[in-house]
Design a protein around this motif. Structure first.
Motif, short mmCIF file in Angstrom:
data_model
loop_
_atom_site.label_atom_id
_atom_site.label_comp_id
_atom_site.label_asym_id
_atom_site.label_seq_id
_atom_site.Cartn_x
_atom_site.Cartn_y
_atom_site.Cartn_z
N ILE A 1 -3.57 1.66 -15.87
CA ILE A 1 -3.87 0.83 -15.25
C ILE A 1 -5.78 0.71 -14.91
O ILE A 1 -6.53 1.73 -15.43
N ASP A 2 -5.89 0.01 -14.88
CA ASP A 2 -7.52 -0.83 -14.27
C ASP A 2 -8.29 0.02 -14.02
O ASP A 2 -7.79 -0.79 -12.16
N PRO A 3 -9.14 1.30 -13.71
CA PRO A 3 -9.68 1.33 -12.37
C PRO A 3 -10.51 0.64 -11.01
O PRO A 3 -10.37 1.14 -9.79
N ALA A 4 -11.06 -0.54 -11.82
CA ALA A 4 -11.62 -1.21 -10.71
C ALA A 4 -11.19 -2.46 -10.08
O ALA A 4 -11.22 -3.00 -8.97
N GLN A 5 -9.46 -2.00 -10.64
CA GLN A 5 -8.73 -3.09 -9.78
C GLN A 5 -8.45 -2.50 -8.02
O GLN A 5 -8.57 -1.65 -8.03
N PRO A 6 -8.30 -3.23 -6.92
CA PRO A 6 -8.21 -2.89 -5.95
C PRO A 6 -6.42 -2.21 -6.31
O PRO A 6 -5.03 -2.61 -7.34
N MET B 1 -5.26 11.55 -5.55
CA MET B 1 -4.54 12.30 -6.65
C MET B 1 -3.96 13.97 -7.30
O MET B 1 -4.40 14.12 -6.97
N GLU B 2 -5.91 13.23 -7.97
CA GLU B 2 -5.75 14.39 -8.28
C GLU B 2 -6.38 15.63 -7.35
O GLU B 2 -6.20 17.13 -7.41
N ALA B 3 -7.45 15.17 -6.36
CA ALA B 3 -7.54 16.02 -5.36
C ALA B 3 -6.39 16.64 -4.30
O ALA B 3 -6.46 18.04 -4.53
N ASP C 1 -3.83 11.16 -20.77
CA ASP C 1 -4.13 11.57 -19.42
C ASP C 1 -4.95 10.70 -18.38
O ASP C 1 -5.29 10.52 -17.39
N GLY C 2 -4.72 9.38 -18.91
CA GLY C 2 -4.32 8.25 -18.22
C GLY C 2 -2.86 7.87 -17.40
O GLY C 2 -1.74 8.83 -16.96
#
Ligand code: AVJ
Ligand code: FE
Length: 369
Positions: free
Chosen positions: A254-259, A225-227, A241-242
């Motif tokens: 949102i947990d970045p480590a979850q699928p 999304m950022e790119a 920011d999140g």
């Protein structure tokens, strides 16, 4: 001799019903009747449809009995009544709906007592209890559709832990597995329950490929999304920011480590390309299935269109699979946190339109070796 016992069938049917009723336990009749989305049925329709499908197959077809409510069944026909019109139909509601579910079930158990379900029975519907397995799978699959709708119900507090996604972290940079070129057997064997679209089992020639050992994480999707400015998954909202997940009207970071889940096929395909990879075909997915981790959090989009296997025969009715073949649907494999284990066979083929993201679907990437 029978491989499945009637007692086991009755027990499994009652467990499935317990699960269906547990899903809606916190809700009132107004919430059951409410239309939350044009692409999802009101819960009352799913409930009546579950019971009507049971009445059609287990009471009318197998038991030879008359339906309880005459022509009512036509309003529960999924093909005749697309999701966007289901809120307007003269379907059963409230107390009448609950008694219909219970009355059908009583008749089902009554009919079950008198049938033969052994492996040597001539009728393929009854052989090895096929039609009962079908009914169980059907109710459990509708539980998942109901869970999709329940994401839209403000403040929904599930009564069972399994009605919420568990923590199932995956690495941001997945390891890959190499699968050698060769002939692979795809599809369900003749024995055991499977849907018509999983058969016949057949051999497929695959070129060598690599596939990620784990699915794409939220964190990796955020990088996309950022790119590229790609759209966020369904239910995500910006929070400082999140990102937060707003399903069930929560605001959970949102947990970045979850699928990642709740992405469309287009979003999944865009991610894979951006990562210099591609989606696996459903054949590749099935050939690599035993070597994959991180299964069962989300369905996994594949590059494949939902088509018939060579030699396909519709059974027991064309409207389960056949009418969807070649109509723009994409195949998903695996299973989600909301999928009952009885449904998530390695050969099970799920399908949806490429623009849809209400399903619990993410992806894992592959590439040519
Ligand atoms: C396999 C999930 C695409 O919901 O249309 C339920 C399952 N089929 N009742 C669907 C299904 C008949 C089906 N999917
Ligand atoms: Fe159905």
């Amino acid at each position: 001799m029978s491989s499945v016992s009637k007692a086991a069938i009755a027990e499994a049917l009652s467990e499935a019903r317990e699960r269906t009723l547990a899903l809606i336990e916190p809700l009132d009749d107004e919430q059951l009747n409410r239309v939350y989305s044009p692409i999802l049925s009101p819960l009352a329709w799913d409930l009546g449809h579950i019971a009507n499908f049971e009445e059609l197959w287990l009471v009318q077809t197998i038991g030879g009995r008359e339906p309880l409510h005459g022509e009512l069944g036509r309003f529960y026909d999924a093909i005749e009544n697309p999701r966007k019109v289901r809120g307007e139909l003269p379907i059963l509601r409230d107390a009448e709906l609950r008694s219909y579910m219970a009355d059908v079930r009583e008749r089902t158990l009554d009919v079950l007592e008198g049938v033969e379900i052994g492996s040597d029975v001539g009728d393929p519907l009854l052989r090895d209890g096929f039609v009962y397995e079908l009914l169980l799978a059907h109710e459990l699959q509708h539980n998942e559709t109901m869970l999709q709708l329940l994401q839209l119900v403000e403040g929904y507090e599930p009564v069972w832990a399994e009605f919420s996604p568990p923590a199932q972290p995956v690495p941001g940079e997945p390891e890959t597995v190499r699968v050698e070129a060769g002939e692979y057997s795809i599809g369900a064997p003749e024995q055991g329950f499977a849907y018509d679209n999983e058969r016949p089992r057949h051999s497929v020639e695959l070129a060598a490929f690599e596939i990620d050992r784990t699915p794409v994480s939220n964190g990796a999707y955020i990088s996309l999304m950022e790119a590229t400015g790609a759209e966020p998954p369904m239910f995500w909202e910006r929070d400082g920011d999140g990102w937060v997940d707003t399903s069930r009207a929560g605001r959970v970071p949102i947990d970045p480590a979850q699928p990642v889940i709740h992405v469309s096929w287009h979003q999944a395909d865009a991610f894979a390309r951006w990562a210099g990879k591609r989606l696996p075909s459903e054949h590749e997915w099935e050939a690599a299935r035993d070597r994959l981790d991180g299964l069962g959090h989300g369905w996994e989009w594949t590059s494949s269109d939902f088509l018939a296997y060579p030699g396909f025969e519709a059974f027991p009715y064309r409207e389960y699979s056949e009418v969807f073949f070649g109509d723009g649907y994409k195949v998903l494999r695996g299973g989600a946190w909301a999928t009952h284990p009885r449904v998530a066979r390695p050969t099970f083929r799920n399908w949806d339109l490429p623009q849809r993201s209400q399903i619990f679907a993410g992806l894992r990437c592959a590439r040519d070796a």
